[in-house]
Write a protein that holds these residues in place. Structure first.
Motif, PDB file in Angstrom:
ATOM      1  N   PRO A   1       0.798  -1.236   0.000  1.00 26.65           N
ATOM      2  CA  PRO A   1       0.000   0.000   0.000  1.00 26.65           C
ATOM      3  C   PRO A   1       0.827   1.281   0.000  1.00 26.65           C
ATOM      4  O   PRO A   1       0.279   2.369  -0.206  1.00 26.65           O
ATOM      5  CB  PRO A   1      -0.817  -0.103   1.296  1.00 26.65           C
ATOM      6  CG  PRO A   1      -0.694  -1.525   1.757  1.00 26.65           C
ATOM      7  CD  PRO A   1       0.639  -1.971   1.267  1.00 26.65           C
ATOM      8  N   LEU A   2       2.129   1.192   0.242  1.00 23.74           N
ATOM      9  CA  LEU A   2       2.950   2.398   0.349  1.00 23.74           C
ATOM     10  C   LEU A   2       3.191   3.032  -1.023  1.00 23.74           C
ATOM     11  O   LEU A   2       3.208   2.341  -2.039  1.00 23.74           O
ATOM     12  CB  LEU A   2       4.294   2.077   0.993  1.00 23.74           C
ATOM     13  CG  LEU A   2       4.283   1.563   2.427  1.00 23.74           C
ATOM     14  CD1 LEU A   2       5.721   1.350   2.900  1.00 23.74           C
ATOM     15  CD2 LEU A   2       3.550   2.532   3.347  1.00 23.74           C
TER      16      LEU A   2
ATOM     17  N   ARG B   1       8.632   2.739  -1.081  1.00 19.68           N
ATOM     18  CA  ARG B   1       9.090   1.361  -1.292  1.00 19.68           C
ATOM     19  C   ARG B   1      10.508   1.352  -1.864  1.00 19.68           C
ATOM     20  O   ARG B   1      11.354   0.542  -1.450  1.00 19.68           O
ATOM     21  CB  ARG B   1       8.146   0.615  -2.241  1.00 19.68           C
ATOM     22  CG  ARG B   1       6.699   0.536  -1.762  1.00 19.68           C
ATOM     23  CD  ARG B   1       5.893  -0.516  -2.506  1.00 19.68           C
ATOM     24  NE  ARG B   1       5.958  -0.417  -3.948  1.00 19.68           N
ATOM     25  CZ  ARG B   1       5.146   0.311  -4.708  1.00 19.68           C
ATOM     26  NH1 ARG B   1       4.201   1.055  -4.143  1.00 19.68           N
ATOM     27  NH2 ARG B   1       5.264   0.321  -6.017  1.00 19.68           N
TER      28      ARG B   1
ATOM     29  N   ARG C   1       0.574   3.036  -5.248  1.00 21.19           N
ATOM     30  CA  ARG C   1       0.740   1.785  -4.538  1.00 21.19           C
ATOM     31  C   ARG C   1       0.983   0.677  -5.566  1.00 21.19           C
ATOM     32  O   ARG C   1       0.813   0.892  -6.769  1.00 21.19           O
ATOM     33  CB  ARG C   1      -0.479   1.451  -3.690  1.00 21.19           C
ATOM     34  CG  ARG C   1      -1.774   1.277  -4.476  1.00 21.19           C
ATOM     35  CD  ARG C   1      -2.867   0.695  -3.592  1.00 21.19           C
ATOM     36  NE  ARG C   1      -2.596  -0.701  -3.291  1.00 21.19           N
ATOM     37  CZ  ARG C   1      -3.107  -1.355  -2.243  1.00 21.19           C
ATOM     38  NH1 ARG C   1      -3.868  -0.715  -1.381  1.00 21.19           N
ATOM     39  NH2 ARG C   1      -2.838  -2.631  -2.044  1.00 21.19           N
ATOM     40  N   TYR C   2       1.383  -0.488  -5.099  1.00 25.60           N
ATOM     41  CA  TYR C   2       1.625  -1.624  -5.986  1.00 25.60           C
ATOM     42  C   TYR C   2       0.310  -2.348  -6.231  1.00 25.60           C
ATOM     43  O   TYR C   2      -0.388  -2.736  -5.288  1.00 25.60           O
ATOM     44  CB  TYR C   2       2.636  -2.569  -5.350  1.00 25.60           C
ATOM     45  CG  TYR C   2       3.201  -3.612  -6.291  1.00 25.60           C
ATOM     46  CD1 TYR C   2       4.406  -3.397  -6.950  1.00 25.60           C
ATOM     47  CD2 TYR C   2       2.539  -4.819  -6.510  1.00 25.60           C
ATOM     48  CE1 TYR C   2       4.938  -4.349  -7.801  1.00 25.60           C
ATOM     49  CE2 TYR C   2       3.064  -5.773  -7.357  1.00 25.60           C
ATOM     50  CZ  TYR C   2       4.252  -5.540  -8.003  1.00 25.60           C
ATOM     51  OH  TYR C   2       4.771  -6.484  -8.854  1.00 25.60           O
TER      52      TYR C   2
END
Length: 204
Positions: free
Chosen positions: A128-129, A134, A182-183
């Protein structure tokens, strides 16, 4: 738990990769960072209590194919999931796909893993970052240098200037990513892929 990694203490699960959308040229508005597009095989490294495992983008366990990389993973963490690309340097020092295929079967010691994202670290789900957070965590994990585990630098600024500069190195394109994204597994509009080929874009 689906696409999220399990908490530390269990074996971590493969996370389907985020895939960039192909575009004619990189985005020129603000909020994007750019990385060189590598000619390699998308790979995920999982480190946990079960050891080190490497997976293809389809989730196949390729640890035995990439065994020199698996043996070289000595990172300062107990558990992690790294997203990146397995490459082999060509004659000009740039990644080379035909040489990569040959190296997998004949000279696996030439294989290198270039990490560009981290999805889990020591029990913490990083998905979520924002991307830059990241990347910062990943940068602190991987020592600079030309070892078997390398860090993929990103660039900010004029996208077209970066695009042309990378072209001169012999690489074949740029991956542009939203710095605050986010990823997300699967096809993505927050990751864009621009190639140098003048051929029409296709889905192949």
């Amino acid at each position: 738990m689906g696409k999220r990694a399990k908490v530390d203490g269990d074996r971590l699960e493969f996370i389907p990769p985020q895939m960039p959308t192909l575009v004619e040229q990189p985005p020129e508005d603000e909020g994007w960072v750019h990385e060189a597009k590598l000619d390699g095989y998308r790979t995920q490294i999982i480190i946990d209590n079960g050891g080190v495992r490497l997976y293809s983008k389809n989730g196949r366990d390729w640890t035995t194919k990439y065994w020199p990389i698996a043996l070289a993973v000595e990172l300062p963490c107990r558990a992690a999931i790294l997203d990146g690309e397995v490459i082999v340097s060509g004659d000009r020092g740039t990644p080379d796909t035909p040489e990569l295929e040959a190296a997998i079967w004949n000279e696996p010691s030439r294989l290198v893993f270039v990490a560009f994202d981290i999805l889990h670290l020591d029990g913490r789900n990083l998905v979520p970052l924002p991307l830059l957070q990241r990347k910062q965590a990943l940068r602190q994990l991987i020592e600079p240098g030309l070892g078997k585990i390398q860090y993929s630098e990103h660039f900010e600024g004029d996208a077209l200037a970066i695009f042309r500069a990378i072209e001169k190195t012999g690489l074949n394109g740029v991956i542009s990513k939203r710095a605050d994204s986010r990823y997300r597994s699967g096809p993505s509009k927050t990751w864009l892929k621009a190639r140098y080929s003048r051929k029409p874009i296709s889905n192949c």
